[in-house]
Design a protein around this motif. Structure first.
Motif, mmCIF file in Angstrom:
data_model
loop_
_atom_site.group_PDB
_atom_site.id
_atom_site.type_symbol
_atom_site.label_atom_id
_atom_site.label_comp_id
_atom_site.label_asym_id
_atom_site.label_seq_id
_atom_site.Cartn_x
_atom_site.Cartn_y
_atom_site.Cartn_z
ATOM 1 N N VAL A 1 0.837 -1.203 0.000
ATOM 2 C CA VAL A 1 0.000 0.000 0.000
ATOM 3 C C VAL A 1 0.872 1.253 0.000
ATOM 4 N N ILE A 2 1.892 1.265 0.849
ATOM 5 C CA ILE A 2 2.771 2.430 0.936
ATOM 6 C C ILE A 2 3.515 2.638 -0.377
ATOM 7 N N SER A 3 3.986 1.540 -0.981
ATOM 8 C CA SER A 3 4.774 1.645 -2.214
ATOM 9 C C SER A 3 3.942 2.156 -3.381
ATOM 10 N N GLU A 4 2.624 1.927 -3.338
ATOM 11 C CA GLU A 4 1.746 2.337 -4.426
ATOM 12 C C GLU A 4 1.289 3.786 -4.307
ATOM 13 N N SER A 5 1.612 4.427 -3.175
ATOM 14 C CA SER A 5 1.239 5.828 -2.968
ATOM 15 C C SER A 5 2.348 6.739 -3.497
ATOM 16 N N ASP A 6 1.963 7.828 -4.163
ATOM 17 C CA ASP A 6 2.961 8.742 -4.714
ATOM 18 C C ASP A 6 3.390 9.818 -3.714
ATOM 19 N N LYS A 7 2.934 9.676 -2.469
ATOM 20 C CA LYS A 7 3.318 10.609 -1.409
ATOM 21 C C LYS A 7 3.201 9.878 -0.071
ATOM 22 N N PRO A 8 3.751 10.451 1.007
ATOM 23 C CA PRO A 8 3.625 9.792 2.320
ATOM 24 C C PRO A 8 2.164 9.500 2.644
ATOM 25 N N ILE A 9 1.916 8.338 3.203
ATOM 26 C CA ILE A 9 0.544 7.917 3.494
ATOM 27 C C ILE A 9 0.428 7.541 4.963
ATOM 28 N N GLY B 1 2.867 10.912 7.252
ATOM 29 C CA GLY B 1 2.769 9.478 7.018
ATOM 30 C C GLY B 1 4.102 8.847 6.693
ATOM 31 N N ARG B 2 4.061 7.687 6.022
ATOM 32 C CA ARG B 2 5.261 6.923 5.718
ATOM 33 C C ARG B 2 5.504 6.774 4.226
ATOM 34 N N THR B 3 6.787 6.571 3.896
ATOM 35 C CA THR B 3 7.184 6.144 2.562
ATOM 36 C C THR B 3 7.986 4.867 2.726
ATOM 37 N N ILE B 4 8.131 4.123 1.643
ATOM 38 C CA ILE B 4 8.901 2.888 1.692
ATOM 39 C C ILE B 4 10.359 3.194 1.370
ATOM 40 N N THR B 5 11.290 2.530 2.054
ATOM 41 C CA THR B 5 12.716 2.742 1.831
ATOM 42 C C THR B 5 13.215 1.804 0.737
ATOM 43 N N THR B 6 14.477 1.992 0.360
ATOM 44 C CA THR B 6 15.082 1.104 -0.637
ATOM 45 C C THR B 6 15.097 -0.335 -0.129
ATOM 46 N N SER B 7 15.422 -0.509 1.152
ATOM 47 C CA SER B 7 15.424 -1.849 1.750
ATOM 48 C C SER B 7 14.025 -2.438 1.752
ATOM 49 N N GLY B 8 13.043 -1.589 2.037
ATOM 50 C CA GLY B 8 11.661 -2.055 2.051
ATOM 51 C C GLY B 8 11.194 -2.478 0.672
ATOM 52 N N ARG B 9 11.601 -1.737 -0.352
ATOM 53 C CA ARG B 9 11.201 -2.081 -1.720
ATOM 54 C C ARG B 9 11.826 -3.402 -2.153
ATOM 55 N N LYS B 10 13.073 -3.634 -1.739
ATOM 56 C CA LYS B 10 13.716 -4.914 -2.060
ATOM 57 C C LYS B 10 13.001 -6.062 -1.354
ATOM 58 N N GLU B 11 12.654 -5.841 -0.082
ATOM 59 C CA GLU B 11 11.932 -6.864 0.671
ATOM 60 C C GLU B 11 10.585 -7.163 0.002
#
Length: 324
Positions: A16-24, A65-75
């Protein structure tokens, strides 16, 4: 090691976070999770977000809100979609268990879908749904309206109204309560000719998807419910469930009681192991084809009114619902 159920929720939150174009924020994440079949409240989402923050998979941006990090995107890229394949059917089975509608008193729990429309579009949406309820393409003409902060069971976004419609999975719960073994099989798009079902144009198995099949087909905007209402020809949403062939007579009896009480929508019942409108039926089983309740809402979308729908959302006492 973290519980597998928690891990699956963490993965979906990251999606959900990765699909948002801004902090959610947590509330918006909880709303989207509900759309995807995850019954996770805002407080629970905050708990899971703390875990993700600690692992370095998400980053907090104050109150935004939150954004996804590079580590999170890899996970997330490494996560298997198979982790969620059984979730939809598990959620359905939970609601089936809670269904206890009595067709004689017209009281008791039915399963409902929730659709969100803007307040400015509400009157037009209701007009379309009234017209759609005049055909045999839905479960029931009864709905319930939820306005902002009107009911603690349902979150309604600001400036919007939620409309509850009866879900076809209600049949599964009521047949099960009558002692008839039943299993949701497929959801999909049905071609209608002269108001009769002809063929599944596309379908998805309930046991092999991570998103409710009906929601997937609604997102594709492939229905022509209004054409079916006007001409008898077109495409509607439908699903199929399987029962033992030996239970057909008892099933028809239960369905007759339901129809007399105002809950219908059964398109056909197969009594052999042959394919039913293109959907395979196991040996010794029979298929029940039902027009889904959100066909009323699909008609609203076809009329150009934006609407967001969460099929198989919750149970609701049918006595709380009113006829369109």
């Amino acid at each position: 090691m973290t519980d597998p159920q928690i891990e699956r929720k963490l993965i979906e939150i990251m999606r959900v976070i990765s699909e948002s174009d801004k902090p959610i924020g947590a509330r918006n994440i909880a709303d989207e999770l509900q759309n995807r079949g995850y019954n996770l409240g805002e407080r629970a989402v905050r708990y899971h977000l703390r875990i993700l923050d600690e692992r370095g998979f998400t980053e907090k941006h104050g109150y935004n809100g939150r954004t996804i990090t590079t580590s999170g995107r890899k996970e997330l890229d490494d996560a298997l979609i198979g982790d969620r394949l059984d979730f939809v059917i598990t959620r359905i089975e939970e609601l089936i268990y809670k269904t206890d509608y009595d067709p004689f008193s017209k009281k008791g729990n039915v399963i409902v879908n929730l659709s969100t429309v803007d307040k400015d579009d509400f009157d037009n949406a209701i007009d379309v749904m009234k017209y759609a309820s005049s055909g045999d393409i839905s479960i029931s003409p009864n709905i319930k309206i939820f306005e902002e902060d009107s009911d603690p069971r349902v979150y309604v976004p600001p400036g919007c109204v939620n409309i509850a419609t009866v879900c076809s999975i209600t049949f599964d719960g009521l047949l099960l309560k009558s002692g008839i073994p039943i299993k949701p099989a497929y959801g999909g798009i049905i071609e209608m000719e002269h108001n009769d079902p002809v063929q599944f144009l596309d379908m998805i198995s309930y046991s092999g998807t991570s998103i409710d099949p009906v929601k997937i087909f609604m997102m594709r905007h492939e229905t022509s419910v209004l054409d079916v209402l006007d001409t008898g020809n077109g495409r509607i949403l439908a699903n199929m469930r399987n029962i033992p062939s030996s239970a057909i007579d008892k099933t028809k009896e239960v369905l007759k009681y339901l129809e007399d009480s105002g809950i219908g929508g059964v398109l056909s019942i197969g009594d052999s192991s042959d394919a039913m409108v293109g959907a395979p039926v196991e040996e010794g089983m029979a298929g029940i084809l039902v027009a889904v309740g959100v066909n009323l809402v699909a008609a609203v979308e076809e009329a150009g009114i934006p609407v967001a729908t969460s099929p198989v959302s919750m149970v609701l006492d049918y006595s709380e619902m009113s006829k369109l």
